[in-house]
Motif scaffolding. Structure first.
Motif, short mmCIF file in Angstrom:
data_model
loop_
_atom_site.label_atom_id
_atom_site.label_comp_id
_atom_site.label_asym_id
_atom_site.label_seq_id
_atom_site.Cartn_x
_atom_site.Cartn_y
_atom_site.Cartn_z
N PRO A 1 107.20 64.47 19.53
CA PRO A 1 107.43 64.09 20.92
C PRO A 1 107.96 62.66 20.97
O PRO A 1 107.55 61.81 20.18
CB PRO A 1 106.04 64.18 21.55
N ILE B 1 102.83 49.18 23.49
CA ILE B 1 102.98 48.56 22.17
C ILE B 1 103.12 49.64 21.10
O ILE B 1 103.94 49.55 20.18
CB ILE B 1 101.76 47.66 21.86
N ARG B 2 102.34 50.67 21.23
CA ARG B 2 102.39 51.72 20.21
C ARG B 2 103.76 52.39 20.18
O ARG B 2 104.31 52.66 19.11
CB ARG B 2 101.32 52.75 20.51
N ASP C 1 107.59 60.56 23.35
CA ASP C 1 106.54 59.69 23.90
C ASP C 1 105.21 60.18 23.32
O ASP C 1 104.98 61.39 23.20
CB ASP C 1 106.50 59.77 25.42
N THR C 2 104.33 59.24 23.00
CA THR C 2 103.09 59.63 22.33
C THR C 2 102.07 60.26 23.27
O THR C 2 101.09 60.84 22.81
CB THR C 2 102.46 58.42 21.62
N GLY C 3 102.27 60.10 24.58
CA GLY C 3 101.54 60.95 25.52
C GLY C 3 100.27 60.40 26.13
O GLY C 3 99.82 60.92 27.15
N GLU C 4 99.67 59.36 25.55
CA GLU C 4 98.34 58.98 26.06
C GLU C 4 98.38 58.29 27.41
O GLU C 4 97.33 58.09 28.02
CB GLU C 4 97.59 58.13 25.04
N VAL D 1 98.36 49.47 25.61
CA VAL D 1 98.34 49.95 24.23
C VAL D 1 99.43 51.00 24.00
O VAL D 1 100.11 51.01 22.97
CB VAL D 1 96.94 50.53 23.89
N GLU E 1 100.21 59.63 29.90
CA GLU E 1 100.52 60.68 30.87
C GLU E 1 99.41 60.77 31.91
O GLU E 1 98.23 60.86 31.55
CB GLU E 1 100.67 62.04 30.18
N ASP F 1 95.58 48.49 33.09
CA ASP F 1 94.88 49.54 32.36
C ASP F 1 95.17 49.33 30.88
O ASP F 1 96.33 49.32 30.46
CB ASP F 1 95.40 50.91 32.83
N PRO F 2 94.13 49.15 30.06
CA PRO F 2 94.40 48.85 28.65
C PRO F 2 95.15 49.97 27.95
O PRO F 2 95.95 49.74 27.05
CB PRO F 2 93.00 48.66 28.05
N GLN F 3 94.90 51.20 28.39
CA GLN F 3 95.56 52.33 27.74
C GLN F 3 97.08 52.28 27.97
O GLN F 3 97.86 52.69 27.11
CB GLN F 3 94.97 53.65 28.22
#
Lengths: 418, 418
Positions: free
Chosen positions: B111, B191-192, B113-116, B188, B118, B183-185
């Motif tokens: 994918p 950056i990820r 985008d890594t999705g977290e 993150v 969403e 929101d930290p997520q």
């Protein structure tokens, strides 16, 4: 800095008006009164009850931030340990209500509260305290603190699981303290002030910050996504499900240690995700590893997020939900119906020396007995789960979480005086 | 996992209805369309403009969470580096708007985008990119990427300051990327995904998570408290103060490197606080070290939080604001009027081997020139500031932050094509 270098409290308080009582303060009033005097009162909302049948922070709707610490007890004095538990109980009660720790102090003493949560909401702070096996028995198997005979059978030493890369310095500990809140500064403030009260009695063994809960914990809560980008904790035990809690989480009346009745066991595992590897795997592979559709969280056998997976439904090449998928390997139907109350958090701890982010899941689960509700599942996972390729377990801990208390009691009183 | 093991996309999409176009998808449609199709649209609110005269994340009202990373460039290919900056620009634009990274993909590809993130709000995400001196010159002083002649005079090597305990692995770096969000997520995730796009071109050198901004950055914002429990950033340059920004933050037309016009310099210092020592010092000592009242933030010479300190006002034993207090040592009046735009965060990174929490301030300041606006202040601080006893500087970095861009441009284009 010497006392004579600055004329100090009286002058300053008079100059700034930062006092609750004029001249009285000038001759040595409580600094805390002055400190609190000009601050806005905290809202009574955003609080979670500290007292109750069970400790808070277990079925509490999961907050967004966590700071968890493992402590080792450095004293040999049982009385001093109990004193610390009393001090912690008082401090937790105050912080959970949004109040500063302590009752006063003077300008010539350290403030009793460290101050960084002043003006912040209590943010649903909960603090949950538990005891590791090493509190009961030292490394030579000798009893500590007169707790011989109080060690629950269920408080086992967790075995080594295939593939574990557990770091001792991040694992175990005599006491665990989990602080959760919707504001990280509130959670950090709680742990810091408890650490401070413990100076000379306990020592921090490990400390972990987490964010973004990784499970649905109430029927109202949306299922969050973990750092694999998948919805996580879809089939979690919800706070409203009293039957499931009674069966899978709370220790009942029949256990070998009556002091644990109404308590539970906390399993902690720091699980580093090999996110660089994961991020280079195809969506097909990712969904086959998890056993669910990435976008919706539905099982690969169809339906929507909360549909039960159908492990028998086969396509032309085998089961739609692969037998080595995470959902298949850990499904209650494969483990005598065992379920966990999951309450973990994501973490991101800088980078390793190889240019990769050190990130993953700080797994926390509450179970009635790790021997039936965790060890077999983790064994199955480490043996068969396709997800293992992307995971590295770097810590491991099991803690007995005593039941809740009533006003006037202290956390762990059931253990020490039961 | 082999492709034949699972009947795959067509079956599953048909079964679950997780597709935007039925049969079309069955013969190889874009996974991203399917992925996005069933998700709720993100709110357009909670976004910060990515394009503009200056980069976002500098005068943007400080968010509550930060993830900052230093990268080293591992390629020697200038074209590849520029390609990465183009890819990053496109990705940042998407993420800042609350959209996933990338434009599509297939089930047999990772994918994009890594999705977290969403389903999460964009949470005021800003991503700010800058360049370290080592991008221009290697350790032997040889030019890199044909950037000879483009090194700004102000992009100095920061000197060693008295008492520094700087760890190289946490410092410097060729490129810095600061992601901030509420929101930290979300931070993150940003950056990820940028790290992921950089695979093979850049390598993570350091990575730091922060929480709880440590300065007031707009007139509407309350002054937050740092982990010393004191209000921090009371006298900060506010986003509304165009004159102060023009004087102390933005590089003007007259600089030696025209590509930096509208840019600024980011100073990063990871400052561990010796909180166990601080927490054992008296309130009197703490206030004398800071030069302010802990409860209100007012200077010890009187008034309220925003009153100017009166360094001449003396009590019976000397100045009410001690000459070695933090506010006295760093006050603009002692440094030719120099002010910084501070935008740092608290951090808590587990514990050290001595049972102490590893916590403190990740200091970030934006200045027009570190030679006038940071180095002299840090030298004064390391020589004279009573606060030093409680601090340990463990990282150091200075980065040129190029100006903002317009749609169609890429971050850093002024440097590479100016």
């Amino acid at each position: 800095m010497s006392e004579t270098k600055n004329p100090g409290i009286s002058r300053r308080l008079l100059l700034t008006g930062a006092g609750a009582g004029g001249a009285g303060l000038a001759v040595g009033a409580l600094a805390a009164a002055a400190f609190g005097g000009q601050l806005p009162q905290k809202p009574a909302a955003d609080t979670v009850d500290f007292y109750g049948e069970h400790q808070a922070g277990i079925t509490t709707e999961a907050q967004d931030r966590m700071h968890i610490v493992g402590f080792d007890v450095t004293t040999k004095d049982r009385g001093r340990l109990i004193e610390l538990l009393r001090d912690w109980t008082a401090a937790i009660e105050q912080m959970a209500a949004g109040r500063p720790v302590g009752g006063g102090g003077s300008y010539d003493a350290p403030p009793e509260d460290t101050g960084e949560a002043e003006g912040l909401s209590p943010a649903h702070l909960t603090v949950t305290v538990g005891f590791g096996r090493s509190l009961f028995l030292d490394e030579h198997g000798k009893p500590r603190f007169g707790l011989e005979g109080k060690l629950p059978e269920a408080l086992i030493e967790l075995p080594h699981f295939s593939g574990d890369m557990v770091e001792e310095a991040r694992s175990g500990g005599d006491i665990v303290v989990q602080a959760c809140a919707n504001d990280p500064q509130v959670a950090v403030h709680a742990i810091r002030n408890l650490s401070r009260l413990g100076f000379g009695t306990v020592r921090v063994r490990f400390s972990q910050i987490g964010f973004g809960r990784t499970a649905k914990t109430t029927s109202a809560q949306q299922t969050p996504r973990n750092l694999f980008g998948f919805k996580d904790g879809t089939a979690n035990i919800l706070a409203e499900d009293a039957d499931a809690l009674a069966e899978h989480v709370w220790v009942g009346a029949g256990s070998d240690q009556p002091w644990m009745e109404g308590g539970t066991y906390l399993v902690a595992r720091r699980i580093r995700m090999q996110i660089e590897t994961w991020d280079r795997s195809s969506l097909r592979e990712q969904e086959n590893v998890v056993g669910r559709i990435k976008s919706t969280g539905a099982p690969l056998s169809g339906g929507e997020e909360f549909s039960e997976p159908d492990f028998a439904m086969a396509g032309s090449a085998g089961p739609l939900v692969p037998v080595d998928s995470h959902v298949a390997v850990l499904h209650p139907s494969a483990h005598g119906g065992a379920r966990m109350l999951r309450r973990g958090f994501n973490y991101t701890d800088g980078s390793d020396g190889l240019g990769r982010l050190d990130a993953g899941l700080f797994f926390i689960a509450f179970v009635v007995d790790a021997r039936t509700h965790f060890v077999p599942l983790q064994q199955a996972m480490s043996a068969n789960d396709a997800m293992n390729e992307y995971l590295r377990h770097t810590s491991s801990g099991l803690y007995a979480i005593p039941p809740g208390i009533q006003p006037g009691q202290y956390l762990g009183q059931q253990l020490f005086e039961g």
